[in-house]
Design an enzyme around this catalytic site. Structure first.
Site, PDB file in Angstrom:
ATOM      1  N   VAL A  39      21.132  26.140-126.438  1.00 33.81           N
ATOM      2  CA  VAL A  39      22.344  25.774-125.716  1.00 33.81           C
ATOM      3  C   VAL A  39      21.960  24.988-124.470  1.00 33.81           C
ATOM      4  CG1 VAL A  39      24.302  26.688-124.452  1.00 33.81           C
ATOM      5  CG2 VAL A  39      23.616  27.732-126.608  1.00 33.81           C
ATOM      6  N   SER A  86       5.734  19.280-120.144  1.00 34.11           N
ATOM      7  CA  SER A  86       6.451  19.916-121.254  1.00 34.11           C
ATOM      8  C   SER A  86       6.587  18.872-122.356  1.00 34.11           C
ATOM      9  CB  SER A  86       7.795  20.457-120.795  1.00 34.11           C
ATOM     10  OG  SER A  86       8.676  19.402-120.564  1.00 34.11           O
ATOM     11  N   LYS A 120       4.926  25.877-132.975  1.00 33.66           N
ATOM     12  CA  LYS A 120       5.312  26.005-131.572  1.00 33.66           C
ATOM     13  C   LYS A 120       5.578  27.488-131.327  1.00 33.66           C
ATOM     14  CE  LYS A 120       8.398  23.895-128.188  1.00 33.66           C
ATOM     15  NZ  LYS A 120       8.612  25.087-127.393  1.00 33.66           N
ATOM     16  N   ASP A 122       6.757  30.680-129.566  1.00 35.73           N
ATOM     17  CA  ASP A 122       7.854  30.904-128.626  1.00 35.73           C
ATOM     18  C   ASP A 122       7.441  31.951-127.596  1.00 35.73           C
ATOM     19  OD1 ASP A 122      10.286  30.642-127.495  1.00 35.73           O
ATOM     20  OD2 ASP A 122      11.410  31.661-129.080  1.00 35.73           O
ATOM     21  N   ARG A 141       3.008  28.517-116.028  1.00 38.33           N
ATOM     22  CA  ARG A 141       3.339  27.102-115.996  1.00 38.33           C
ATOM     23  C   ARG A 141       4.140  26.737-114.745  1.00 38.33           C
ATOM     24  NH1 ARG A 141       7.529  23.876-117.347  1.00 38.33           N
ATOM     25  NH2 ARG A 141       6.913  21.740-117.784  1.00 38.33           N
ATOM     26  N   GLU A 178      -0.445  29.700-125.280  1.00 39.11           N
ATOM     27  CA  GLU A 178       0.818  30.424-125.197  1.00 39.11           C
ATOM     28  C   GLU A 178       0.573  31.930-125.215  1.00 39.11           C
ATOM     29  OE1 GLU A 178       2.986  28.150-124.864  1.00 39.11           O
ATOM     30  OE2 GLU A 178       4.963  29.035-125.169  1.00 39.11           O
ATOM     31  N   TYR A 230      -4.300  26.282-127.314  1.00 39.49           N
ATOM     32  CA  TYR A 230      -4.097  25.023-128.036  1.00 39.49           C
ATOM     33  C   TYR A 230      -4.590  23.780-127.293  1.00 39.49           C
ATOM     34  CZ  TYR A 230       0.378  25.689-125.502  1.00 39.49           C
ATOM     35  OH  TYR A 230       1.330  25.956-124.563  1.00 39.49           O
ATOM     36  N   LYS A 298       0.970  16.513-132.610  1.00 36.95           N
ATOM     37  CA  LYS A 298       0.133  15.808-131.625  1.00 36.95           C
ATOM     38  C   LYS A 298      -0.716  14.777-132.336  1.00 36.95           C
ATOM     39  CE  LYS A 298      -0.264  20.246-129.304  1.00 36.95           C
ATOM     40  NZ  LYS A 298      -1.103  21.396-128.994  1.00 36.95           N
ATOM     41  N   LYS A 322      11.835  20.793-133.277  1.00 38.27           N
ATOM     42  CA  LYS A 322      12.431  22.139-133.214  1.00 38.27           C
ATOM     43  C   LYS A 322      13.249  22.460-134.464  1.00 38.27           C
ATOM     44  CE  LYS A 322      13.466  23.618-129.163  1.00 38.27           C
ATOM     45  NZ  LYS A 322      13.213  24.235-127.890  1.00 38.27           N
ATOM     46  N   CYS A 434      52.973  37.768-140.521  1.00 34.76           N
ATOM     47  CA  CYS A 434      54.297  37.257-140.807  1.00 34.76           C
ATOM     48  C   CYS A 434      54.776  38.096-141.983  1.00 34.76           C
ATOM     49  CB  CYS A 434      54.236  35.786-141.211  1.00 34.76           C
ATOM     50  SG  CYS A 434      55.827  35.192-141.827  1.00 34.76           S
ATOM     51  N   CYS A 439      58.091  33.107-146.672  1.00 32.99           N
ATOM     52  CA  CYS A 439      57.364  32.185-145.781  1.00 32.99           C
ATOM     53  C   CYS A 439      56.547  31.224-146.654  1.00 32.99           C
ATOM     54  CB  CYS A 439      56.436  32.972-144.857  1.00 32.99           C
ATOM     55  SG  CYS A 439      55.308  31.898-143.938  1.00 32.99           S
TER      56      CYS A 439
HETATM   57  S1  IVH Z   1       1.185  21.495-126.417  1.00 32.93           S
HETATM   58  C1  IVH Z   1       1.346  18.302-123.156  1.00 32.93           C
HETATM   59  N1  IVH Z   1       1.203  23.199-128.436  1.00 32.93           N
HETATM   60  O1  IVH Z   1       5.978  24.477-125.874  1.00 32.93           O
HETATM   61  C2  IVH Z   1       1.355  19.250-124.303  1.00 32.93           C
HETATM   62  N2  IVH Z   1       2.730  23.531-126.656  1.00 32.93           N
HETATM   63  O2  IVH Z   1       8.206  22.699-125.027  1.00 32.93           O
HETATM   64  C3  IVH Z   1       1.889  20.522-123.953  1.00 32.93           C
HETATM   65  N3  IVH Z   1       4.133  25.514-126.919  1.00 32.93           N
HETATM   66  O3  IVH Z   1       5.265  24.212-122.472  1.00 32.93           O
HETATM   67  C4  IVH Z   1       2.008  21.589-124.889  1.00 32.93           C
HETATM   68  N4  IVH Z   1       3.291  26.183-128.831  1.00 32.93           N
HETATM   69  O4  IVH Z   1       4.655  26.379-123.645  1.00 32.93           O
HETATM   70  C5  IVH Z   1       1.743  22.852-127.242  1.00 32.93           C
HETATM   71  N5  IVH Z   1       1.086  24.638-130.249  1.00 32.93           N
HETATM   72  C6  IVH Z   1       1.619  24.294-129.077  1.00 32.93           C
HETATM   73  C7  IVH Z   1       2.643  25.052-128.471  1.00 32.93           C
HETATM   74  C8  IVH Z   1       3.173  24.632-127.255  1.00 32.93           C
HETATM   75  C9  IVH Z   1       4.156  26.437-127.869  1.00 32.93           C
HETATM   76  C10 IVH Z   1       5.027  25.493-125.743  1.00 32.93           C
HETATM   77  C11 IVH Z   1       4.365  25.262-124.427  1.00 32.93           C
HETATM   78  C12 IVH Z   1       5.042  24.067-123.848  1.00 32.93           C
HETATM   79  C13 IVH Z   1       6.326  24.060-124.598  1.00 32.93           C
HETATM   80  C14 IVH Z   1       6.896  22.673-124.628  1.00 32.93           C
END
Ligand code: IVH
Length: 681
Positions: A39, A86, A120, A122, A141, A178, A230, A298, A322, A434, A439
């Site tokens: 959101v 980020s 990613k 969480d 961070r 993370e 990572y 990446k 995402k 109703c 109706c």
């Molecule tokens: S790389 C400049 N790799 O996602 C590159 N981030 O929305 C920075 N995160 O702040 C991050 N898993 O906290 C990277 N495999 C992953 C990740 C990861 C989770 C988080 C991280 C970052 C956020 C960005």
């Protein structure tokens, strides 16, 4: 000349800024987020778009103008040696492709380059510093520029090495990754908190954030945080390490240094490989013992990463792909109501269309009057809609801060919008109804139900035609369908001779649908397909069911008192009695066969009878019916296969033939005795 921005947009931008700032403070400073991430992302994007279209809307305090938020005060703030950026978000593969095109445009000599797709995680990003191989600093961070020094807490995380496994160590190593709380630990922590009457954490990420910022590191140690590394940075040389050239190398090196690296990552040479990885983990992630909210992609080549560099906020060489949000904010444009087949009033939210879990949502159910009051809904409200799995979208909450001035509260109408009758709400019910049986909404619902596949299955006569039939006043009850002629239908829009004939044929054919479907089609409350079958097995004519007392109906296996009462009440209403009468006249099946044992199980199954001469009391038809009721067959001529010949007065040639073939003879009396004797007890 200064741009003039419409006042409504200016107002909206202001509201969005204040909502985002509030949410951001709650999240970063108070550790008590009050908006789901998705959101926040959507509102953020809306503001970003507005500002892009109207740069005059950008203010210095807009959340889009900074990378993060202020750290909270309990811990020492420490500046990161290298900022923690980020990631830009993409919400589907198309948006991911746009990112590809963008970086490729910057490097015309490179057409494509392999990427590494990682999950990613969480959780919460941490920056760890190792000096001469020893962990010296662990920092959150924060706003990306400076974070909080939580080194004592970081030391309690077992998956973070206190000393790097390398000799000689590089003078300085920075590791990012993370920190997270596995799902099972999260459950345990919340159970413990609830037992102590402490507020539970909303999700594992909040639990991790709250834990990392605990002042008592003993508590942190008990919480069992985990960590996936990572990013590896070697700002002052490599020591005994060979310098990584790719992200893949970095991950391998991190492993050799003693870090936990998430095993679910993949080198993807093509976009399709990324799409496949993303789709696979969208399903498979539910099986993981920790939460992931997307995929981070990446560019693998570190030299290429360096060449592309960073924007003000994001690396150009990485993107977060995402998973589709299941919750999103949108605007409540209006509230309408739907009147169902039973007269039940369902309020419906008419929304500004919003993408949710892969579909566009523009309406959501509001359930009933209580729910509207609970949500305190106003027209123009920004609401959060949720769509989970197959469930109909619903409004979960209202962002009251974004309510436009003078907004009109939503209320159920007092009168039916379809027929104008006053709506009623019985004291003990949540549902408003109703109760006008004529109706149009109720009649329409009745007709649609009657024609539906599991009821009378009148193919072709769908909602569209039902609407027209009602509008043209050709029908006002299901019984009227059976009086329709081809000529009646011809004036309807888009109707032709052939189609009209087809519909009439289908209506006529529905007369042979069995009684159980008819009973279901009547739409009596609580009588679904199964109950209709149970009831019609026992009450094999409509007359029997209409005459039954609730206790008789309840005696049917599987039928409870509520159903029995509802059926009884339905047949008591004179309008319904008239309907049954009309259906009967039309020739609709209101009776089934009396309950019979399967014919192969009957005593006279496989026996053949021949009747000859006049029987003393039974007519031929009666005798035949009795034999058939016992499973026997009556044929016209005697053969070796005949089992019995039933002999009356003035028997002729059939008797002679039977005598010749030695077939057993029966008088009427003997026949009745045989049938009686073998009849089931
Ligand atoms: S790389 C400049 N790799 O996602 C590159 N981030 O929305 C920075 N995160 O702040 C991050 N898993 O906290 C990277 N495999 C992953 C990740 C990861 C989770 C988080 C991280 C970052 C956020 C960005």
């Amino acid at each position: 000349m200064a741009e003039t921005v419409p006042e409504n947009l200016r107002q909206r931008a202001k509201e969005l800024r204040s909502q985002l700032q509030k949410a951001s403070y709650a999240y970063h400073v108070l550790d008590a987020p009050d908006l789901p991430d998705e959101v926040y992302d959507r509102l953020y994007r809306e503001l970003q778009d507005l500002e892009e279209q109207h740069p005059a809307l950008v203010t210095p305090d807009s959340p889009t103008q900074r990378v993060g938020e202020q750290p909270a005060s309990q811990f020492t703030a420490l500046e990161h040696n290298i900022p923690l950026y980020s990631l830009e978000n993409a919400f589907d593969i198309d948006e991911y492709r746009q990112w590809e095109t963008r970086w490729q445009r910057q490097t015309p000599d490179i057409e494509s380059a392999p990427v590494v797709a990682e999950l990613k995680i969480d959780g919460n990003a941490l920056a760890l510093t190792y000096e001469n191989g020893l962990l010296t600093r662990g920092v959150t961070r924060g706003d990306g520029i400076s974070g909080e020094d939580i080194t004592p807490n970081v030391r309690t995380i077992r998956s973070i090495p206190l000393r790097l496994q390398i000799e000689p160590p590089p003078p300085r190593v920075e590791v990012r990754g993370e920190a997270f709380i596995p799902n099972d630990v999260f459950k345990r922590i919340n159970a413990e908190r609830q037992a102590k009457e402490e507020a539970p954490f909303a999700n594992p990420r909040n639990a991790a954030a709250g834990t990392l910022r605990q002042l008592d590191s003993k508590v942190v140690a008990q919480r069992r945080l985990d960590f996936f590394a990572y990013t590896l940075l070697l700002p002052e040389g490599t020591g005994g390490l060979s310098s990584p050239q790719t992200q893949e190398d970095s991950l391998k090196t991190l492993q050799t240094l003693g870090f936990k690296v998430n095993p679910n990552c993949q080198l993807c040479p093509k976009t399709e490989d990324v799409a496949q990885f993303y789709n696979y983990w969208d399903q498979a992630r539910t099986q993981l013992p920790y939460l992931t909210d997307g995929v981070v992609v990446k560019l693998n080549d570190l030299a290429l990463q360096e060449r592309l560099g960073f924007t003000q906020k994001f690396p150009r060489w990485a993107i977060a792909l995402k998973y589709p949000a299941e919750e999103a904010p949108t605007i409540l444009r209006d509230m309408t109501v739907q009147i169902g087949r039973t007269g039940a009033v369902t309020p419906v939210a008419e929304l500004a269309p919003v993408q949710l879990a892969g579909t566009t949502v523009s309406r959501a159910t509001l359930h009933n009057a209580d729910r509207i009051a609970e949500l305190n809904l106003h027209k123009g409200d920004t609401v959060i809609v949720r769509k989970a799995g197959e469930i109909i979208p619903e409004i979960v909450r209202v962002l009251t801060d974004l309510r436009p001035q003078g907004a009109e509260p939503c209320q159920l109408p007092t009168h039916c919008p379809e027929c104008g009758a006053a709506l009623v709400r019985p004291a003990d019910e949540a549902v408003t109804r109703c109760i006008n049986p004529t109706c149009p909404a109720i009649v329409r619902g009745d007709l649609i139900h009657w024609t539906s596949r599991q009821a009378l299955d009148i193919g072709g006569l769908g909602e569209k035609w039902v609407q027209q039939l009602l509008a043209q006043r050709l029908v006002s009850s299901v019984a009227d369908l059976y009086d329709l002629t081809v000529e009646d239908l011809l004036p309807l829009e888009r109707m032709g001779q052939q189609l009209a004939q087809k519909l009439i044929d289908a209506i006529q054919a529905s007369k042979s649908q069995p009684w159980s479907r008819v009973l279901f089609g009547l739409g009596i409350r609580h009588v679904g397909v199964v109950n209709a079958q149970l009831l019609t097995q026992e009450f094999y004519t409509a007359d029997r069911l209409a005459a039954a007392e609730p206790k008789d109906i309840e005696a049917v296996y599987g039928i409870g008192p509520e159903i029995a009462y509802s059926v009884h009440e339905w047949f008591q209403a004179s309008a319904n009695q008239r309907l049954i009468e009309r259906l009967n006249i039309a020739g609709v099946q209101l009776a089934g066969a009396p309950p019979v044992v399967a014919s192969t199980e009957l005593p006279m199954a496989n026996k053949t009878f021949v009747l000859t001469g006049t029987l003393p009391t039974l007519s031929r038809r009666e005798a035949k019916a009795k034999i058939e009721a016992s499973g026997g067959k009556v044929t016209g001529s005697v053969s070796a296969k005949t089992s019995y010949v039933v002999v009356g007065i003035d028997a002729g040639s059939k008797l002679a033939k039977a005598e010749k073939l030695g077939i057993q003879q029966l008088s009427e009396e003997e026949l009745l005795a045989l049938l009686e004797e073998t009849a089931s007890p």
